[in-house]
Design a protein around this motif. Structure first.
Motif, mmCIF file in Angstrom:
data_model
loop_
_atom_site.group_PDB
_atom_site.id
_atom_site.type_symbol
_atom_site.label_atom_id
_atom_site.label_comp_id
_atom_site.label_asym_id
_atom_site.label_seq_id
_atom_site.Cartn_x
_atom_site.Cartn_y
_atom_site.Cartn_z
ATOM 1 N N SER A 233 -6.266 14.542 35.612
ATOM 2 C CA SER A 233 -6.651 14.279 34.225
ATOM 3 C C SER A 233 -7.238 12.880 34.056
ATOM 4 O O SER A 233 -8.004 12.628 33.122
ATOM 5 C CB SER A 233 -5.454 14.451 33.289
ATOM 6 O OG SER A 233 -4.573 13.353 33.382
ATOM 7 N N LEU A 234 -6.891 11.977 34.976
ATOM 8 C CA LEU A 234 -7.402 10.604 34.920
ATOM 9 C C LEU A 234 -8.675 10.418 35.737
ATOM 10 O O LEU A 234 -9.218 9.317 35.816
ATOM 11 C CB LEU A 234 -6.332 9.633 35.435
ATOM 12 C CG LEU A 234 -5.063 9.512 34.588
ATOM 13 C CD1 LEU A 234 -4.000 8.702 35.328
ATOM 14 C CD2 LEU A 234 -5.363 8.879 33.245
ATOM 15 N N GLY A 235 -9.138 11.512 36.366
ATOM 16 C CA GLY A 235 -10.357 11.439 37.167
ATOM 17 C C GLY A 235 -10.152 10.840 38.543
ATOM 18 O O GLY A 235 -11.109 10.403 39.194
ATOM 19 N N ILE A 236 -8.895 10.830 39.001
ATOM 20 C CA ILE A 236 -8.580 10.296 40.335
ATOM 21 C C ILE A 236 -7.733 11.333 41.084
ATOM 22 O O ILE A 236 -6.603 11.037 41.494
ATOM 23 C CB ILE A 236 -7.839 8.938 40.244
ATOM 24 C CG1 ILE A 236 -6.692 9.015 39.213
ATOM 25 C CG2 ILE A 236 -8.801 7.827 39.894
ATOM 26 C CD1 ILE A 236 -5.773 7.806 39.207
ATOM 27 N N PRO A 237 -8.229 12.567 41.225
ATOM 28 C CA PRO A 237 -7.415 13.648 41.778
ATOM 29 C C PRO A 237 -6.784 13.315 43.126
ATOM 30 O O PRO A 237 -7.457 12.839 44.039
ATOM 31 C CB PRO A 237 -8.408 14.811 41.908
ATOM 32 C CG PRO A 237 -9.758 14.189 41.849
ATOM 33 C CD PRO A 237 -9.617 12.974 40.998
ATOM 34 N N GLY A 238 -5.468 13.529 43.211
ATOM 35 C CA GLY A 238 -4.738 13.321 44.453
ATOM 36 C C GLY A 238 -4.261 11.901 44.684
ATOM 37 O O GLY A 238 -3.417 11.650 45.546
ATOM 38 N N GLN A 239 -4.779 10.953 43.893
ATOM 39 C CA GLN A 239 -4.407 9.539 44.089
ATOM 40 C C GLN A 239 -3.160 9.223 43.239
ATOM 41 O O GLN A 239 -3.224 8.538 42.223
ATOM 42 C CB GLN A 239 -5.564 8.634 43.720
ATOM 43 C CG GLN A 239 -6.805 8.845 44.581
ATOM 44 C CD GLN A 239 -7.922 7.887 44.214
ATOM 45 O OE1 GLN A 239 -7.731 6.675 44.196
ATOM 46 N NE2 GLN A 239 -9.091 8.439 43.925
ATOM 47 N N VAL A 240 -2.025 9.723 43.712
ATOM 48 C CA VAL A 240 -0.809 9.640 42.907
ATOM 49 C C VAL A 240 -0.155 8.258 42.942
ATOM 50 O O VAL A 240 0.830 8.022 42.234
ATOM 51 C CB VAL A 240 0.203 10.731 43.335
ATOM 52 C CG1 VAL A 240 -0.362 12.115 43.059
ATOM 53 C CG2 VAL A 240 0.580 10.595 44.805
ATOM 54 N N ASP A 241 -0.677 7.343 43.768
ATOM 55 C CA ASP A 241 -0.173 5.970 43.785
ATOM 56 C C ASP A 241 -1.150 5.003 43.118
ATOM 57 O O ASP A 241 -0.944 3.788 43.148
ATOM 58 C CB ASP A 241 0.073 5.501 45.233
ATOM 59 C CG ASP A 241 1.204 6.273 45.889
ATOM 60 O OD1 ASP A 241 2.198 6.543 45.188
ATOM 61 O OD2 ASP A 241 1.091 6.610 47.078
ATOM 62 N N HIS A 242 -2.195 5.529 42.512
ATOM 63 C CA HIS A 242 -3.230 4.691 41.915
ATOM 64 C C HIS A 242 -2.660 3.875 40.744
ATOM 65 O O HIS A 242 -1.854 4.394 39.949
ATOM 66 C CB HIS A 242 -4.380 5.569 41.414
ATOM 67 C CG HIS A 242 -5.639 4.824 41.126
ATOM 68 N ND1 HIS A 242 -5.806 4.054 39.994
ATOM 69 C CD2 HIS A 242 -6.813 4.730 41.824
ATOM 70 C CE1 HIS A 242 -7.005 3.518 40.000
ATOM 71 N NE2 HIS A 242 -7.644 3.910 41.093
ATOM 72 N N PRO A 243 -3.050 2.606 40.618
ATOM 73 C CA PRO A 243 -2.543 1.776 39.506
ATOM 74 C C PRO A 243 -2.788 2.388 38.125
ATOM 75 O O PRO A 243 -1.964 2.230 37.218
ATOM 76 C CB PRO A 243 -3.325 0.467 39.669
ATOM 77 C CG PRO A 243 -3.656 0.410 41.126
ATOM 78 C CD PRO A 243 -3.881 1.828 41.552
ATOM 79 N N ALA A 244 -3.901 3.110 37.976
ATOM 80 C CA ALA A 244 -4.199 3.732 36.679
ATOM 81 C C ALA A 244 -3.176 4.805 36.345
ATOM 82 O O ALA A 244 -2.801 4.990 35.179
ATOM 83 C CB ALA A 244 -5.606 4.335 36.695
#
Length: 252
Positions: free
Chosen positions: A178-189
């Motif tokens: 939903s944040l446009g960073i699929p799979g990046q579950v450690d992303h700061p956003a």
């Protein structure tokens, strides 16, 4: 202490999904010290007639049984609670209307429309007092709603206005998409978004739940304040333990 009471007290609880169809898994989870275990009838191989033995084993082992049903359907939610689960986890919640329907199915009147029957395991097969069972069940049952997809994430503020939700469970992979960073579950956003969601939930008196793949990630989210942390699944944990053992042996 019941899972719902622990959540109300602000405790942080930790437990795995259970896909294997054997009560011993719940006994082992209890002996290991997990707080709860999610008996997965959505993606696991479990049916309701087998889930009841899993619930029995969990209660005997001192681990709170939660049943994840395979859909937001009143009969599935009622069945999970009738067999004695301390909580029901309902997937695919994307709107306020769907949240209202799930809570209504989990609660007896006047808070909901769950069918009244005291000849079920949850009521001690009629051993529990008929004048107190229905009201007490509403107070004792944890309602865990699993928000999935972009629609659910976008509708979080509205969903949180529904009374009767104990845990709003957010999947990290859905949130990342939903944040446009699929799979990046450690992303700061993603971390920032979760902290916003935790604040919204706290203001509504609702605990936030989150899924993690490993204990290191679980510890991070524990420190950040997540209350209901679910860990991988029994099959994955078993595979990892087997794999690490075999690798250690072969590399020696």
């Amino acid at each position: 202490m019941l899972l719902k009471d622990r959540l109300k007290n602000g405790e942080q609880v930790f437990g795995p999904f259970v896909n294997l169809c054997h009560p011993a898994v719940l006994e082992i989870a209890g002996l290991a010290g997990f707080d709860f275990a999610i008996i997965d009838t959505e993606h696991g191989e479990l049916s309701s007639d087998r889930a009841v033995d899993m619930v029995r084993a969990a209660k005997l082992a001192g681990v709170s049984p939660v049943v994840r049903v395979y859909g937001n359907q009143p009969e599935l939610i009622a069945k999970a609670l009738d067999i004695g689960a301390e909580g029901v986890q309902v997937p695919q919640i994307g709107s306020k209307a769907e949240a209202l329907a799930a809570v209504k199915a989990a609660k007896f009147s006047p808070e909901g429309a769950r069918g009244c029957n005291r000849y079920v395991r949850a009521a001690g097969y009629s051993a529990r007092d008929k004048f107190s069972y229905f009201g007490n069940s509403n107070k004792e049952t944890a309602v865990i709603l699993q928000v999935e997809g972009k629609e659910g994430i976008d509708n979080l503020p509205e969903i949180l206005t529904v009374e009767g939700i104990d845990v709003l469970f957010i999947g990290p992979y859905d949130l990342s998409a939903s944040l446009g960073i699929p799979g990046q579950v450690d992303h700061p956003a993603l971390v920032e978004e979760m902290q916003k969601n935790m604040k919204l939930a706290s203001e509504a008196g609702v605990a936030i739940g989150f899924f993690v793949d490993d204990v290191e990630t679980a510890v991070k989210w524990k420190k950040w304040g997540i209350q209901y942390i679910s860990l991988a699944a029994d099959v994955g944990l078993l595979y990892q333990a087997f794999s690490n053992t075999v690798k250690a042996f072969k590399e020696a």
